[in-house]
Design an enzyme around this catalytic site. Structure first.
Site, PDB file in Angstrom:
ATOM      1  N   ASP A 354      15.507  35.968  15.867  1.00 23.37           N
ATOM      2  CA  ASP A 354      15.970  37.329  15.625  1.00 23.37           C
ATOM      3  C   ASP A 354      15.370  37.840  14.317  1.00 23.37           C
ATOM      4  OD1 ASP A 354      17.366  39.728  15.892  1.00 23.37           O
ATOM      5  OD2 ASP A 354      19.214  38.750  16.505  1.00 23.37           O
ATOM      6  N   GLU A 545      26.018  46.188  15.155  1.00 21.01           N
ATOM      7  CA  GLU A 545      26.089  44.896  14.469  1.00 21.01           C
ATOM      8  C   GLU A 545      27.194  44.879  13.406  1.00 21.01           C
ATOM      9  OE1 GLU A 545      22.320  42.971  13.710  1.00 21.01           O
ATOM     10  OE2 GLU A 545      21.299  44.264  15.156  1.00 21.01           O
TER      11      GLU A 545
END
Length: 674
Positions: A354, A545
């Site tokens: 990521d 997020e």
């Protein structure tokens, strides 16, 4: 390479690659034929007898075997790998962000991949603008010695929503409420078609997280709290990629189940920095981890053949080893990445880290890089420090701390996907489906998904479906705000209340469905007729997020924010929305409240008692008219809760099967209107 072959699109019309690009690809093939027999001194490793045999097997008329599309992917990969230098191999293992990497970087460093992060778009942000941008990077890749095409990735998590004009579908939590895997597969297919028509061949989706604490800012990216439900929705992988052998079709992209694994199981308060739960620690036994976190990946990999997987930012702390004694980031977790994912599950695709996840590992930079690659990372998402990654990994290989066998395994996995995508035959954007982006047919599917995702939680006095002839009074912050109903990962990473995308707001849908005049006042400051039915559309503003974590930081950095922090994310209705609900439900003959949010929100008992009809609307995307379809009875309410709806935020985490389970509305709940 057949670059001059005329092909036909779905309408039967013929098309031809541009003369410039056709000449470039043809020239590249000629250069390979002329130049690959012997490369410059020191530019390639010495080939063994076996490698030399591999390099010549399948060659026709001097054409390198890896360009022979009649050979199997395995043979083509072996041939190409045998020709590559260490620098070229490590270049393939590197992914950079378009905002930081030039076309010259792609050529000079032989970069394997480019990505657009959330909000990273070309100017203009149009389908043609995207295609031209991706093709520009492909030009640069084909200017390298071996002409290995670049793989372009993007977060198409609820449609190709970085593109203004794409069809924006409900976020996963709404799709989980539909309980319709076939619809999810269809949506993923449409998303793939719209994505690939603009150039990117790789989608960082679907999210197969099992959300177990709704205070998490990524709850809406989850299909639900049940591993069984999420496993059923893993069919999204097939929607993106198609069946075996279809990945090179112009309406398919490489899928990326994420975030492997346990990102939805993290414990509140364990995150680093100012996040409170996102990227935190999953404190769990191996048995529960397998049951809750790993379960959806088995069908994604073994049944649907996922071509890539993205590990989670989160850490794992095995309870049987003693809590706190062996906390390990997933990016560094060899037991899970190599032992379980690539071993037990038999995953033969590529593992992509990521965004700068390698930087979160302990140790100095070289140690971080070495640890991640040896754990099983095949490609590093290094948006800005891609050159530093290349330098560090090169040093680690030369020092013997990362074996060439690990490098070769990683590159083999990357090249396999590029061959399967057909990029060596057709490296440039196939634009035949570009006119389908945001088409009426695609939006019809999105509207169907919205209608099926609505969950009826309360229907006192059978207020729903609404009468088309009754006067309506509409209020609330999310009634006429398409940015709010689309949520995060729309146009920008965090989304925005001010974003305007093609589509219909919920108010638009109500206006179209009602046969009477509709009064709208967002704050309910004008009088409410006593014979009117009140419709309140309330809920959250966009986030993504950790900026959506309850108690987490407040985003303020999009241009439209003007430096003003966004509203606090606390899983509660805002004061303004509560006031509007109280006002309208007190004055109107009857009232319906639709909650537009990425998770359940706390509704005070006193306020709930005044509400006649309550609907969980989730984040419906661009087609707000789908909400009106069920409000007025054009479509039946069929959605059921994919997560437990708590009485208060203090009950979190709360999940079906808990010993003291006492929610406001249980998992799987959903009423039917008459």
């Amino acid at each position: 390479m057949n670059v001059r072959r005329r092909d036909r699109d779905s309408s039967g019309r013929s098309y031809r690659p541009s003369a410039r690009r056709a000449a470039l690809v043809t020239g590249a093939a000629a250069a390979l034929v002329a130049g690959l027999v012997g490369v410059g001194a020191g530019s390639a490793p010495a080939a063994s007898t076996a490698s030399a045999a591999s390099a010549t097997a399948g060659e026709r008329g001097g054409t390198p075997a890896y360009l022979n599309e009649r050979l199997s992917t395995k043979k083509r990969v072996a041939d190409l790998l045998s020709r590559m230098t260490l620098a070229e191999k490590i270049g393939q293992m590197t992914q950079a962000e378009r905002a930081n990497a030039s076309q010259a970087d792609v050529t000079d460093l032989a970069l394997g991949s480019i990505l657009s992060g959330g909000g990273s778009t070309p100017t203009p942000n149009t389908a043609e603008g995207w295609a031209d941008m991706v093709d520009g990077y492909q030009d640069a890749a084909l200017a390298t010695r071996l002409k290995i095409p670049v793989l372009y990735g993007v977060d198409s998590v609820h449609g190709h929503a970085n593109l203004n004009g794409a069809t924006v579908f409900p976020h996963n939590i709404g799709l989980g409420a539909t309980r319709d895997p076939r619809l999810v597969e269809k949506i993923s297919h449409i998303t793939a078609e719209e994505t690939r028509a603009t150039g990117p061949q790789w989608s960082f989706a679907p999210c197969l997280c099992v959300a177990r604490d709704d205070r998490w800012g990524r709850t809406y990216e989850s299909f639900g709290e049940s591993p069984r439900l999420v496993s059923e929705m893993a069919v999204a992988v097939r929607g993106f990629q198609g069946r075996r052998g279809q990945l090179d079709n112009p309406d398919r992209v490489l899928a990326t189940p994420k975030h492997f694994a346990g990102d939805g199981l993290t414990t509140y308060g364990t995150s680093a920095g100012d996040y409170t739960i996102d990227q935190g620690i999953t404190i769990v036994s191996r048995r529960d981890f397998a049951r809750l976190a790993l379960a959806p990946y088995w069908p994604a990999i073994q049944r649907y053949g996922a071509g890539s997987v993205m590990p989670s930012f989160s850490s794992v702390d095995w309870t049987e080893d003693g809590v706190g004694t062996n906390v390990l980031k997933m990016t560094a977790h060899k037991e899970l990445l190599t032992g379980v994912l690539k071993g037990r599950m038999g995953f033969d695709g590529l593992v992509i880290s990521d965004w700068e996840a390698i930087h979160q590992l302990p140790g100095d930079w070289n140690t971080q890089v070495r640890t991640a690659i040896n754990a099983g990372i095949d490609m590093a998402m290094e948006p800005a420090q891609f050159e530093e990654f290349i330098t560090a990994l090169t040093e680690e290989v030369q020092a013997g701390r990362v074996r060439m066998s690990r490098i070769d395994d990683a590159v083999r996995r990357i090249l396999t996907q590029k061959f399967e995508l057909g990029l060596f035959e057709k490296p440039y954007t196939d634009r035949r489906n570009i006119d389908e982006i945001g088409s009426a047919q695609h939006r019809k599917v999105a509207r169907e998904a919205v209608a099926k995702s609505q969950v009826l939680l309360k229907n006192r006095g059978r207020v729903l479906p609404l009468s088309k002839r009754a006067p309506l009074y509409v209020a609330g912050s999310n009634a006429d705000n398409i940015g709010n109903q689309a949520g995060g990962w729309t146009i920008t990473w965090q989304g925005g209340s001010y974003h305007q995308i093609p589509g219909d707001t919920i108010l638009d849908g109500i206006d179209d469905a009602s046969r009477r005049d509709v009064t709208f006042d967002e704050t309910a400051s004008t009088p409410v007729p006593r014979n009117a039915t009140g419709v309140l559309v309330v809920g959250e503003t966009p986030y993504a997020e950790g900026f959506g974590d309850v108690g987490g930081p407040r985003w303020e950095s999009d241009p439209g924010d003007n430096g003003v922090p966004r509203p606090v994310k606390d899983m509660k209705l805002s004061t303004a929305d509560q006031r509007a609900v109280d006002t309208v439900c007190t004055q109107a003959a009857e009232c319906v409240v639709i909650v537009i949010s990425g998770r359940p929100l706390e509704i005070p008992p006193a306020l709930l008692s005044k509400i006649d009809g309550l609907v969980a609307g989730w984040l419906p995307g661009s087609e707000g008219a789908g909400v009106a379809d069920v409000l007025f009875g054009k479509k039946r309410f069929t959605g059921t809760l994919p997560v437990t709806w708590p009485r208060s935020v203090d009950q979190e985490p709360i999940n079906v099967g808990d010993a003291d389970y006492d929610p406001l509305y249980p998992y799987g709940f959903g009423l039917r209107a008459r």
